[in-house]
Design a protein around this motif. Sequence first.
Motif, mmCIF file in Angstrom:
data_model
loop_
_atom_site.group_PDB
_atom_site.id
_atom_site.type_symbol
_atom_site.label_atom_id
_atom_site.label_comp_id
_atom_site.label_asym_id
_atom_site.label_seq_id
_atom_site.Cartn_x
_atom_site.Cartn_y
_atom_site.Cartn_z
ATOM 1 N N LYS A 138 1.071 -1.199 0.129
ATOM 2 C CA LYS A 138 -0.224 -0.115 -0.182
ATOM 3 C C LYS A 138 0.795 1.254 -0.083
ATOM 4 O O LYS A 138 0.400 2.260 -0.691
ATOM 5 N N MET A 139 1.842 1.257 0.946
ATOM 6 C CA MET A 139 2.673 2.328 0.798
ATOM 7 C C MET A 139 3.333 2.584 -0.503
ATOM 8 O O MET A 139 3.689 3.727 -0.900
ATOM 9 N N MET A 140 4.083 1.582 -0.921
ATOM 10 C CA MET A 140 4.544 1.614 -2.249
ATOM 11 C C MET A 140 3.864 2.026 -3.444
ATOM 12 O O MET A 140 3.930 2.898 -4.501
ATOM 13 N N ASP A 141 2.577 1.694 -3.460
ATOM 14 C CA ASP A 141 1.738 2.174 -4.253
ATOM 15 C C ASP A 141 1.331 3.475 -4.358
ATOM 16 O O ASP A 141 1.056 4.350 -5.322
ATOM 17 N N ALA A 142 1.043 4.024 -3.064
ATOM 18 C CA ALA A 142 0.905 5.405 -2.772
ATOM 19 C C ALA A 142 2.142 6.294 -3.244
ATOM 20 O O ALA A 142 1.892 7.454 -3.626
ATOM 21 N N PHE A 301 16.176 0.703 -11.376
ATOM 22 C CA PHE A 301 16.927 1.628 -10.316
ATOM 23 C C PHE A 301 15.966 2.706 -9.888
ATOM 24 O O PHE A 301 16.283 2.813 -8.587
ATOM 25 N N GLU A 302 15.411 3.329 -10.692
ATOM 26 C CA GLU A 302 14.608 4.709 -10.133
ATOM 27 C C GLU A 302 13.421 4.133 -9.362
ATOM 28 O O GLU A 302 13.426 4.799 -8.137
ATOM 29 N N ALA A 303 12.785 2.864 -9.623
ATOM 30 C CA ALA A 303 11.947 2.487 -8.657
ATOM 31 C C ALA A 303 12.396 2.050 -7.538
ATOM 32 O O ALA A 303 11.744 2.286 -6.315
ATOM 33 N N ALA A 304 13.460 1.191 -7.476
ATOM 34 C CA ALA A 304 14.260 0.888 -6.307
ATOM 35 C C ALA A 304 14.608 2.038 -5.384
ATOM 36 O O ALA A 304 14.358 1.983 -3.933
ATOM 37 N N LYS A 305 15.041 3.135 -5.638
ATOM 38 C CA LYS A 305 15.467 4.251 -5.009
ATOM 39 C C LYS A 305 14.538 5.114 -4.515
ATOM 40 O O LYS A 305 14.479 5.479 -3.441
ATOM 41 N N LEU A 306 13.157 4.976 -5.526
ATOM 42 C CA LEU A 306 12.083 5.668 -5.201
ATOM 43 C C LEU A 306 11.476 4.920 -3.846
ATOM 44 O O LEU A 306 10.954 5.666 -2.902
ATOM 45 N N ALA A 307 11.453 3.423 -3.623
ATOM 46 C CA ALA A 307 10.815 2.734 -2.662
ATOM 47 C C ALA A 307 12.071 3.071 -1.277
ATOM 48 O O ALA A 307 11.352 3.141 -0.408
ATOM 49 N N ALA A 308 13.278 2.907 -1.650
ATOM 50 C CA ALA A 308 14.233 3.187 -0.290
ATOM 51 C C ALA A 308 13.906 4.804 0.142
ATOM 52 O O ALA A 308 13.947 4.960 1.394
ATOM 53 N N GLY A 309 13.873 5.731 -0.644
ATOM 54 C CA GLY A 309 13.726 6.948 -0.198
ATOM 55 C C GLY A 309 12.472 7.275 0.534
ATOM 56 O O GLY A 309 12.402 8.240 1.417
ATOM 57 N N ALA A 310 11.425 6.421 -0.130
ATOM 58 C CA ALA A 310 10.070 6.815 0.674
ATOM 59 C C ALA A 310 9.762 6.323 2.138
ATOM 60 O O ALA A 310 9.076 6.944 2.770
ATOM 61 N N GLU A 333 8.164 -6.830 -2.616
ATOM 62 C CA GLU A 333 8.515 -6.563 -1.437
ATOM 63 C C GLU A 333 9.934 -5.961 -1.370
ATOM 64 O O GLU A 333 10.720 -6.070 -2.325
ATOM 65 N N MET A 334 10.169 -5.363 -0.260
ATOM 66 C CA MET A 334 11.564 -4.990 0.097
ATOM 67 C C MET A 334 12.180 -5.804 1.256
ATOM 68 O O MET A 334 11.564 -5.991 2.628
ATOM 69 N N ASN A 335 13.277 -6.382 1.191
ATOM 70 C CA ASN A 335 14.066 -7.029 2.264
ATOM 71 C C ASN A 335 14.937 -6.153 2.927
ATOM 72 O O ASN A 335 15.850 -5.669 2.229
ATOM 73 N N THR A 336 14.370 -5.832 4.186
ATOM 74 C CA THR A 336 15.390 -4.951 4.833
ATOM 75 C C THR A 336 16.455 -5.603 5.494
ATOM 76 O O THR A 336 16.666 -5.465 6.668
ATOM 77 N N ARG A 337 17.178 -6.243 4.798
ATOM 78 C CA ARG A 337 18.397 -6.921 5.234
ATOM 79 C C ARG A 337 19.472 -7.185 4.145
ATOM 80 O O ARG A 337 19.210 -6.856 2.970
ATOM 81 N N LEU A 338 20.536 -7.823 4.331
ATOM 82 C CA LEU A 338 21.261 -8.482 3.488
ATOM 83 C C LEU A 338 20.703 -9.803 2.651
ATOM 84 O O LEU A 338 20.082 -10.648 3.408
ATOM 85 N N GLN A 339 20.750 -10.115 1.441
ATOM 86 C CA GLN A 339 20.375 -11.188 0.887
ATOM 87 C C GLN A 339 21.013 -12.143 0.663
ATOM 88 O O GLN A 339 22.434 -12.211 0.716
ATOM 89 N N VAL A 340 20.465 -13.518 0.808
ATOM 90 C CA VAL A 340 21.501 -14.708 0.455
ATOM 91 C C VAL A 340 22.220 -14.441 -0.833
ATOM 92 O O VAL A 340 23.435 -14.763 -0.886
#
Length: 716
Positions: A138-142, A301-310, A333-340
């Motif tokens: 919902k947050m990313m949609d907004a 990259f723009e979408a990912a930075k948009l998500a992180a910046g939000a 989804e966004m994984n708020t950690r290091l990935q495998v």
Amino acid sequence: MTASRSDSVRGGGRVTGGLSNVLVANRGEIARRVFATCRRMGIGTVAVYSDADAAAPHVAEADAAVRLPGSTPAETYLRGELIIEAALATGADAIHPGYGFLSENAEFARSVQAAGLVWIGPPVEAIEQMGSKVASKKMMDAAGVPVLAELDPAEVTPAHLPVLIKASAGGGGRGMRVVRDLADLESQIAAARREAESAFGDPTVFCERYLETGRHIEVQVMADTHGTIWAVGERECSIQRRHQKVLEEAPSPLVERIDAMRASGPEARGGGRQSGTPRGVHAHAGAARMADGQSMRERLFEAAKLAAGAIGYTGAGTVEFLADEAGEFFFLEMNTRLQVEHPVTECTTGLDLVRAQLEVAAGGALAAVPPPLHGHSIEVRLYAEDPAHEWQPQSGTVHRLEIPSVLTEFDILDRPGVRLDTGVVDGSVVGVHYDPMLAKVISYAETRAEAARLLATALQRAKIHGLVTNRDLLVRVLRHPAFLAGDTDTAFFDTHGLDALSAPLVSAADESLSIVAAALADAAANRKAARVGGGLPAGWRNLPSQSLHKSYESRTSGTHDIGYRFTRTGVTVDGHDGLELVAAGPDRVVLAVPGERGLVRRQFDIARYGDLVCVDSPLGPVSVHRQPRFSDPADQVAYGSLLAPMPGSVIRIGAEVGSAVEQGQPILWLEAMKMEHTISAPAAGVLSALNVTVGQQVDVGALLAVVDPTEIQENQ
């Protein structure tokens, strides 16, 4: 420089003087990975361990280690208060959560900071916002990031099918189910909730439309507390089993193809690989409406930075998208950690992501732009599991794990070769309480084709003794024409046939030859151990005689009876005319094998562990069990017996003794290695015996229940 707890900053988890001693709130491979970077930076390390992990490599490698009493995750690695106590007791000034367990638990992060420790992760608020997949969408949609609509399970209709049930708090495929029949929805939601509760402590699940074929593309982000957000590169992780990644690579072949097509057209404007957004350039809601002519990589990259910046993100994180073949994508989804799968990004950027995490947590600033991308890297997850039998997890001793061509462990590859990140060593025991991943094997090369070839060859020639693994499947995927062409959607196993992909690498004829070598090596071992006449060949006679026989059982091809006899001129093996023995020892056999153009020498390495015999050669790996000369009648299993396919805990029983059951009807459910497994009736009949109760722990091969098909016939 030593960090003071008074330097901690709420929300940012930073210290001004740098870190001196880090506790890793995790186990196995990820703990060893973080420790490796800490050692390179001169930072002390602290491990925590369960009773089941007391002899694990990560414990021995740490400067200090603290026991967490118990064996299950709930008793140990999910006990945040015990982990914080361990950090304080050992003088650690920071906690790195790794991935899994408490890595995305906002309350744990908050408690770490409240204890005056540095949290090597994003702000608590960011974890909370992304911790719920429902709320995060919902947050990313907004914010303008494209998303797939969430479906309320109570409102799913046949028109929505198929749907995907997902755990709101989890990842790694736990708590996920695909539902194609509305009648199955309720039971699958219940099963997903149980699995989510067990794995993450949160039973919340939701539904969304399931795309049968899609590309799983994710972007690695790194952000500091000074306003810089990096998009470090994308990874493709489309080849999955049970919604858990099996193979990951960077860059994405889909993105490369889409952008190459765009660049070859008249509208091409640069595109290709780019290095992220310079410091001071911030994403905004309008960025979701990407300009015409932008490359897919630029849009991702723009979408990912948009998500992180939000969400005011800092540290390492991953923004995951589901993409189609046309290059359109949706936020997952966004994984708020290091990935495998972070090593493939490290190898294609030269960036140590754990070092970056530590530096950002200590208040360091990122450079204006991330490092440029180069080459190609592929990672596979080597699991103790049997893909040919519903991916059943395996447990037991890893007698040997040896991967050829390994240039480094837990470090960045700067030339073509193989990297190994593993949590096990020779003699390690894989238990039932944790994920059965043995290792991550990573290749790097200038081209994707070379990276795939390097990795496939290393895996085929690896000596992996003691457990059934997915090694053969991984090699077949890496060599499959569709994979090499970049056609790697999430339906890869369904499209190309799991049976074919999980088939043994070695052919039937080469397996038979390998077992001949095993028999001759066993004979040599017997003669070496003999007190009298040890220099004579086994079963040697001065006159013609009958063949000696040795019997071996193959998991895939059944019983092999090897007949052989030694003569004055060499050895004769039944069914192998023209075969010549060049040399035979307990550990190595060389055979001259007849072919269309004459004899070809083949060398076989043999290792024994009790009745397990492992044969390794360039032809492919073979593992068999040596059979006793005489069978014990007590070992016979009656038809209709339900045996435990793996060690686990009985979590549910679906039928009573004396009740009639149909073929395929679930009788009981086992939980093993954080996954739920259904044990079904092999035939229609009557449940004549039930030997377990809910909560009981069972070993592999244990007799769980018996379905008697004769009783139902007699009653008809």
